[in-house]
Scaffold this active site. Structure first.
Site, mmCIF file in Angstrom:
data_model
loop_
_atom_site.group_PDB
_atom_site.id
_atom_site.type_symbol
_atom_site.label_atom_id
_atom_site.label_comp_id
_atom_site.label_asym_id
_atom_site.label_seq_id
_atom_site.Cartn_x
_atom_site.Cartn_y
_atom_site.Cartn_z
ATOM 1 N N TYR A 60 3.296 -17.167 -18.805
ATOM 2 C CA TYR A 60 2.479 -16.040 -18.360
ATOM 3 C C TYR A 60 1.110 -16.525 -17.899
ATOM 4 C CZ TYR A 60 0.420 -11.440 -18.049
ATOM 5 O OH TYR A 60 -0.180 -10.297 -17.576
ATOM 6 N N PHE A 112 -6.575 -5.396 12.209
ATOM 7 C CA PHE A 112 -5.181 -5.521 11.800
ATOM 8 C C PHE A 112 -4.868 -4.332 10.900
ATOM 9 C CE2 PHE A 112 -1.549 -6.725 9.263
ATOM 10 C CZ PHE A 112 -0.654 -6.917 10.291
ATOM 11 N N THR A 113 -3.651 -3.832 10.998
ATOM 12 C CA THR A 113 -3.280 -2.560 10.352
ATOM 13 C C THR A 113 -3.669 -2.487 8.866
ATOM 14 O OG1 THR A 113 -1.083 -3.490 10.031
ATOM 15 C CG2 THR A 113 -1.408 -2.070 11.958
ATOM 16 N N ASP A 203 -9.468 -14.024 7.686
ATOM 17 C CA ASP A 203 -8.046 -13.711 7.519
ATOM 18 C C ASP A 203 -7.294 -14.925 8.071
ATOM 19 O OD1 ASP A 203 -5.418 -12.982 7.754
ATOM 20 O OD2 ASP A 203 -5.818 -10.962 8.472
ATOM 21 N N LYS A 246 3.351 -16.200 6.313
ATOM 22 C CA LYS A 246 3.398 -16.631 7.719
ATOM 23 C C LYS A 246 3.242 -18.146 7.770
ATOM 24 C CE LYS A 246 2.303 -12.092 8.177
ATOM 25 N NZ LYS A 246 2.135 -11.195 7.027
ATOM 26 N N ARG A 370 3.842 -2.413 18.643
ATOM 27 C CA ARG A 370 2.428 -2.653 18.374
ATOM 28 C C ARG A 370 1.634 -1.896 19.440
ATOM 29 N NH1 ARG A 370 1.849 -3.113 13.466
ATOM 30 N NH2 ARG A 370 1.997 -5.095 12.423
ATOM 31 N N PHE A 437 3.591 3.304 11.221
ATOM 32 C CA PHE A 437 4.602 2.563 11.982
ATOM 33 C C PHE A 437 5.758 2.080 11.109
ATOM 34 C CE2 PHE A 437 3.333 -1.637 10.503
ATOM 35 C CZ PHE A 437 2.025 -1.413 10.101
#
Ligand SMILES: Cc1ncc(COP(=O)(O)O)c(C=O)c1O
Length: 445
Positions: A60, A112-113, A203, A246, A370, A437
């Protein structure tokens, strides 16, 4: 490892997309032939990463794998403090809540969303400070992810530096079509933010891909490795949020990385509330290990060259077929220019959503919208936001598909392009409150 892929008929796919409300997010993956919905968590892990999964220390607290990850983040990205999160938006949620207060503004190189939503939920307002060229799909500027420094300077002067907790800087800019920011522009941004004492939060979801474009396109950068450029980018920033699904080649995972120990302590405390203890952040030990290994693999020049090379291969095929796409070709996918593809479908009839559904029906290739659907509604007026870019994203997972798959994709898109005049738009019949979306439903007009 191989996977069974179902071959379906056009009639079958017509029914499947209708049942999915013409939203490719609502299709079952078993009904998809080639999946270009996203590059997020869909890449293939390497033999080394899988071997690392077997070394998961599922304690943990204080898992060995956490220290491997912390070490990888320090070594490759140079950020001294690390808190893992289950994925990118977990990181955005926590950092936004700590740094933003009601009435603040967060300038960025396009929105960005999920990033923008978390900034808004924390009481902030996003301000788009990207260069104008980024909003023009035909403009071939090599660094469409650049900030308009003068515009940002004027904005800071207008609202006051004390109202801007940080500038949100993305490498690469997803919504612009996977477009990079140049090292020079980032240096200029650093100089500007230093003048006002404003932080830069990075980001870094696709930082290696951005670094590759810098190496290929920016004067004086050709002899540097992608790893060295990545490090230079990170060194110019104060902290970062990462969706490791990514660049970092994992199926799940993310983190917050920081230089400021005070902010780190707040993040470390808040992560316990929303994600899990600060040494696992909602992930299993094995996931942390795969991420540590994936970070190192992502910085290999040959890997990045092959990865972006495959995207360029698909883009060039589509250009040969005369299909309108965003130029220059971006790093993680091809973005079809739905406005030019379907000029007879007005934006209130969701041309990109329509086109994604048509491509699926044609061949079983799954893509995503998009455009106006992703852009959501204006918080004050309740009207749709109508972005200049109305795009369909063909996102390529890393290390998954061959060029033969890309040929099939290009042929399918070309086929839909040939019969584009027969395509009508959609109307929205169900709209969720947040990030619509993902779950909105449509009917054919
Ligand atoms: C640029 C960018 N930032 C943040 C995120 C959010 O990350 P996640 O999907 O891991 O929550 C994504 C994911 O698509 C992204 O592309």
């Amino acid at each position: 490892m191989v996977e069974h892929v179902q071959v379906t008929t056009e009639d079958y796919r017509k029914r499947a997309i209708e049942e999915a409300g013409y939203n490719t997010f609502l299709l079952k993956s078993r009904d998809v032939y080639i999946d270009l919905l996203t590059d997020s968590g869909t890449s293939a892990m390497s033999d080394r990463q899988w071997a690392g999964m077997m070394l998961g220390d599922e304690s943990y607290a204080g898992s060995e794998n956490f220290y491997h990850l912390e070490d990888a983040v320090k070594r490759h990205y140079g950020y001294p403090f690390l808190v893992p999160t289950h994925q990118g938006r977990g990181a955005e949620h926590i950092l936004s809540n700590i740094l933003i207060k009601e009435g603040d503004y967060v300038p960025g190189n396009m929105y960005f969303t999920t990033t923008k939503l978390h900034q808004e939920l924390a009481g902030g307002q996003f301000f788009d400070a990207i260069i104008d060229e980024a909003h023009d799909p035909m403009n071939e500027h090599p660094f469409k992810g650049n900030f308009n420094i003068e515009k940002l300077d004027a904005f800071i002067n207008k609202v006051g530096a004390d109202k801007i907790p940080y500038v949100s800087m993305a490498t690469t800019v997803n919504m612009a079509g996977g477009q990079p920011i140049s090292l020079q522009n980032l240096k200029d941004l650093r100089a500007l933010t230093d003048k006002y004492g404003i932080k830069i939060i990075h980001d870094m979801t696709r930082v290696a891909e951005n670094a590759y474009f810098i190496q290929q396109r920016e004067e004086g950068q050709q002899n540097k490795s992608v790893a060295a450029i990545v490090r230079e980018i990170c060194d110019l920033t104060d902290g970062a949020t990462m969706s490791a699904k990514k660049d970092a080649l994992v199926n799940i995972g993310g983190f917050i990385a920081l230089r400021d120990e005070g902010i780190y302590n707040q993040v470390r405390n808040m992560v316990v509330v929303y994600e899990g203890l600060h040494t696992y952040g909602g992930l299993a030990g094995r996931d942390l290990e795969a991420m540590a290994i994936g970070i190192a693999e992502s910085l290999d020049d040959f890997h990045i060259q092959a990865r972006v090379g495959q995207v360029i291969y698909l883009g060039e095929k589509l250009i040969e077929y005369g299909v309108p796409i965003v130029k220059p070709i971006g790093s993680h996918g091809i973005f079809l220019n739905a406005r030019a593809f379907l000029p007879h479908v007005s934006q209130d009839k969701f041309p990109a959503q329509t086109l994604a559904a048509e491509i699926y029906t044609n061949s079983g290739v799954r893509t995503m919208e998009r455009g106006v659907v992703s852009a959501g509604r204006n918080k004050e007026t309740g009207e749709h936001n109508y972005p200049k870019l109305e795009l369909v994203r063909l996102t390529i997972p890393r290390r998954v598909y061959t060029q033969a798959h890309m040929d099939v994709v290009a042929e399918s898109v070309a086929h839909v392009y040939e019969k584009r005049n027969e395509i009508k738009g959609l109307k929205m019949v169900y709209e969720p409150e947040y990030l619509r979306f993902f779950q909105a439903k449509f009917e054919v007009l």
